[in-house]
Design an enzyme around this catalytic site. Structure first.
Site, PDB file in Angstrom:
ATOM      1  N   TYR A  53       0.819  -1.217   0.000  1.00 50.62           N
ATOM      2  CA  TYR A  53       0.000   0.000   0.000  1.00 50.62           C
ATOM      3  C   TYR A  53       0.848   1.261   0.000  1.00 50.62           C
ATOM      4  O   TYR A  53       1.940   1.241   0.530  1.00 50.62           O
ATOM      5  CB  TYR A  53      -0.945   0.011   1.229  1.00 50.62           C
ATOM      6  CG  TYR A  53      -1.967  -1.098   1.220  1.00 50.62           C
ATOM      7  CD1 TYR A  53      -2.184  -1.900   0.105  1.00 50.62           C
ATOM      8  CD2 TYR A  53      -2.734  -1.375   2.357  1.00 50.62           C
ATOM      9  CE1 TYR A  53      -3.129  -2.925   0.122  1.00 50.62           C
ATOM     10  CE2 TYR A  53      -3.678  -2.393   2.382  1.00 50.62           C
ATOM     11  CZ  TYR A  53      -3.871  -3.162   1.262  1.00 50.62           C
ATOM     12  OH  TYR A  53      -4.802  -4.168   1.281  1.00 50.62           O
ATOM     13  N   LYS A 243     -23.403   6.403  -4.379  1.00 50.63           N
ATOM     14  CA  LYS A 243     -23.036   7.725  -4.918  1.00 50.63           C
ATOM     15  C   LYS A 243     -22.735   7.740  -6.419  1.00 50.63           C
ATOM     16  O   LYS A 243     -22.637   8.801  -7.008  1.00 50.63           O
ATOM     17  CB  LYS A 243     -21.871   8.314  -4.132  1.00 50.63           C
ATOM     18  CG  LYS A 243     -20.555   7.613  -4.250  1.00 50.63           C
ATOM     19  CD  LYS A 243     -19.560   8.285  -3.300  1.00 50.63           C
ATOM     20  CE  LYS A 243     -18.250   7.567  -3.255  1.00 50.63           C
ATOM     21  NZ  LYS A 243     -17.384   8.138  -2.227  1.00 50.63           N
TER      22      LYS A 243
HETATM   23  P1  NAP Z   1     -14.877  -0.418   0.360  1.00 50.42           P
HETATM   24  O1  NAP Z   1     -15.746  -0.297   1.554  1.00 50.42           O
HETATM   25  O2  NAP Z   1     -15.364  -1.271  -0.726  1.00 50.42           O
HETATM   26  O3  NAP Z   1     -14.569   1.013  -0.281  1.00 50.42           O
HETATM   27  C1  NAP Z   1     -14.114   2.065   0.510  1.00 50.42           C
HETATM   28  C2  NAP Z   1     -14.187   3.353  -0.293  1.00 50.42           C
HETATM   29  O4  NAP Z   1     -15.549   3.699  -0.533  1.00 50.42           O
HETATM   30  C3  NAP Z   1     -13.595   4.520   0.487  1.00 50.42           C
HETATM   31  O5  NAP Z   1     -12.200   4.612   0.309  1.00 50.42           O
HETATM   32  C4  NAP Z   1     -14.375   5.698  -0.101  1.00 50.42           C
HETATM   33  O6  NAP Z   1     -13.758   5.986  -1.348  1.00 50.42           O
HETATM   34  C5  NAP Z   1     -15.756   5.094  -0.317  1.00 50.42           C
HETATM   35  N1  NAP Z   1     -16.599   5.212   0.885  1.00 50.42           N
HETATM   36  C6  NAP Z   1     -16.392   4.626   2.094  1.00 50.42           C
HETATM   37  N2  NAP Z   1     -17.347   4.942   2.960  1.00 50.42           N
HETATM   38  C7  NAP Z   1     -18.218   5.730   2.311  1.00 50.42           C
HETATM   39  C8  NAP Z   1     -19.422   6.347   2.692  1.00 50.42           C
HETATM   40  N3  NAP Z   1     -19.906   6.211   3.936  1.00 50.42           N
HETATM   41  N4  NAP Z   1     -20.067   7.102   1.758  1.00 50.42           N
HETATM   42  C9  NAP Z   1     -19.582   7.230   0.503  1.00 50.42           C
HETATM   43  N5  NAP Z   1     -18.439   6.663   0.089  1.00 50.42           N
HETATM   44  C10 NAP Z   1     -17.757   5.903   0.977  1.00 50.42           C
HETATM   45  O7  NAP Z   1     -13.475  -0.940   0.917  1.00 50.42           O
HETATM   46  P2  NAP Z   1     -12.001  -0.933   0.243  1.00 50.42           P
HETATM   47  O8  NAP Z   1     -11.403   0.417   0.442  1.00 50.42           O
HETATM   48  O9  NAP Z   1     -12.033  -1.488  -1.123  1.00 50.42           O
HETATM   49  O10 NAP Z   1     -11.284  -1.965   1.183  1.00 50.42           O
HETATM   50  C11 NAP Z   1     -11.166  -1.709   2.579  1.00 50.42           C
HETATM   51  C12 NAP Z   1      -9.845  -2.216   3.089  1.00 50.42           C
HETATM   52  O11 NAP Z   1      -9.771  -3.616   2.831  1.00 50.42           O
HETATM   53  C13 NAP Z   1      -8.589  -1.639   2.440  1.00 50.42           C
HETATM   54  O12 NAP Z   1      -8.170  -0.415   2.985  1.00 50.42           O
HETATM   55  C14 NAP Z   1      -7.594  -2.730   2.736  1.00 50.42           C
HETATM   56  O13 NAP Z   1      -7.125  -2.624   4.082  1.00 50.42           O
HETATM   57  C15 NAP Z   1      -8.422  -3.997   2.573  1.00 50.42           C
HETATM   58  N6  NAP Z   1      -8.365  -4.562   1.197  1.00 50.42           N
HETATM   59  C16 NAP Z   1      -7.668  -5.727   1.037  1.00 50.42           C
HETATM   60  C17 NAP Z   1      -7.558  -6.300  -0.208  1.00 50.42           C
HETATM   61  C18 NAP Z   1      -6.785  -7.580  -0.357  1.00 50.42           C
HETATM   62  O14 NAP Z   1      -6.438  -7.967  -1.491  1.00 50.42           O
HETATM   63  N7  NAP Z   1      -6.504  -8.280   0.715  1.00 50.42           N
HETATM   64  C19 NAP Z   1      -8.155  -5.703  -1.332  1.00 50.42           C
HETATM   65  C20 NAP Z   1      -8.891  -4.527  -1.139  1.00 50.42           C
HETATM   66  C21 NAP Z   1      -8.976  -3.983   0.135  1.00 50.42           C
HETATM   67  P3  NAP Z   1     -13.944   7.384  -2.122  1.00 50.42           P
HETATM   68  O15 NAP Z   1     -14.067   8.475  -1.101  1.00 50.42           O
HETATM   69  O16 NAP Z   1     -12.754   7.477  -2.982  1.00 50.42           O
HETATM   70  O17 NAP Z   1     -15.211   7.224  -2.904  1.00 50.42           O
END
Ligand code: NAP
Length: 345
Positions: A53, A243
């Protein structure tokens, strides 16, 4: 906040885990620090990061997310209050810059652990995860399995666990997890741990209303093997906040900035989002609340790894820990799922 035991351990983790992969790309160091302060104040004691990351990965920024966590530990003195999970990256076109040897050899694992700890300014990680399988298989949204004759991969589950065992003995890591694994890989890790090797405790895979494929094979393993899911992308990259509905492109949002992250942008995904949006609205919930509350309380989920780029998103996401979906809502979710099953994988 409710807490679950990390399976087979006495470690209690909050059912919401703070994801960190936007820090260093969409978020600054100060914003990352503010998110950690806010999360801890609101009962979140579990953070997830990785050597890879921030995301999307770029050579000059690799490791910055861990560095920001390290500088927060140093500044706040909060290391002992946090259950910290990190990862070693595997082979891929986007990891060329991390190590020449991209296999999970002992040498790679030793190198990765040493650098994780340096950047994180700590002498231990509570959970250390293999980010994705080294072999040819289905992950990161790939549907179907491509049989590859002559694949250059030797089974190395034992080698990986032996290398990690040394790090548990040294105190560098406490427990081991896997990520983006299939049921076959998971069972092979569990089998490999039978001969005096450390047992894998968790699996970090995608899980959301748009991708419930985990339920088909891996959830049974959680149930029968005392094993737990750390669910990632529970909002399907933000699509399940609603959104992007109607083709909107919100400023600075992930899919506006990085449209090639299209794992949840297909027409069937859009159709499912509309159905879940209507269901949420009918029950006085936001789509975000419906989506996260669903993941939070599945019985095989140890913790739900949320991500946020602002404190108001983080607040809304953490607050879902107290929302309980009724049996009627769960039934309606299942009806939608039956008609549009897993539009993403
Ligand atoms: P997600 O919940 O699918 O997306 C999070 C994104 O959605 C945020 O960065 C934000 O992006 C938007 N968001 C979040 N809350 C919101 C709300 N209340 N209202 C509107 N938009 C909202 O999760 P993800 O970021 O993909 O994954 C979460 C975590 O999982 C990562 O940080 C990482 O630690 C882990 N992960 C692991 C893998 C793996 O391969 N192991 C892969 C992916 C993720 P914007 O503001 O840019 O819209």
């Amino acid at each position: 906040m409710e807490y679950n035991l990390l399976p087979g351990t006495d470690i209690k983790v909050s059912k919401i885990c703070l994801g960190t992969m936007t820090w260093g790309r969409q978020n600054t160091e100060i914003e990352g620090h503010n998110q950690m302060d806010f999360a801890l104040e609101h009962g979140v004691n579990f953070f997830d990061t990785a050597e890879l990351y921030p995301i999307p990965p770029r050579e000059n920024e690799q490791g910055d997310t861990e560095r920001f966590i390290g500088s927060w530990f140093k500044k706040s003195g909060n290391r002992s209050k946090i259950i910290l999970a990190s990862k070693i990256a595997g082979p891929s076109s986007f990891t060329q810059h991390i190590r020449k040897d991209k296999s999970y050899s002992k040498k790679s694992i030793d190198n990765a652990v040493e650098n994780n700890l340096k950047r994180l300014q700590t002498d231990y990680m509570d959970l250390y995860q293999i980010h994705w399988p080294e072999r040819n298989t289905n992950f990161f949204g790939k549907r179907g399995y491509n049989y590859k004759n002559g694949e250059v991969w030797e089974e190395n589950f034992e080698v990986i666990l032996d290398a990690l065992k040394e790090h548990t003995k040294k105190g560098n890591i406490r427990y081991i997890g896997i990520s983006n694994e299939t049921p076959w890989g998971t069972m092979r890790y569990l089998r490999a741990s039978e001969n005096d090797r450390p047992r894998v405790r968790t699996i970090q895979n995608p899980y959301s209303l748009l991708n419930r494929t985990f339920e088909v094979g891996n959830s049974e393993i959680c149930h029968r093997e005392d094993f737990g899911l750390l669910a990632y992308s529970p909002l399907a990259f933000g699509v399940l906040s609603g959104k992007y509905r109607g083709g909107k492109k919100p400023e600075n949002a992930r899919l506006t900035l990085f449209p090639n992250y299209d794992r949840y942008s297909s027409d069937p995904c859009k159709k499912a989002v509309e159905a879940y949006y209507t269901l949420a609205e009918k029950n006085g919930l936001t789509l975000t609340q419906l989506s996260l509350a669903f993941v939070n309380d599945r019985p095989f989920v140890t913790s739900n790894i949320i991500g946020a780029t602002t404190i108001s998103q983080l607040r809304e996401n953490i607050e879902t820990a107290s929302i309980k979906l009724s049996d009627e809502i769960l039934e309606e979710i299942n009806i939608i799922h039956e008609s549009i099953p897993n539009p993403s994988t």
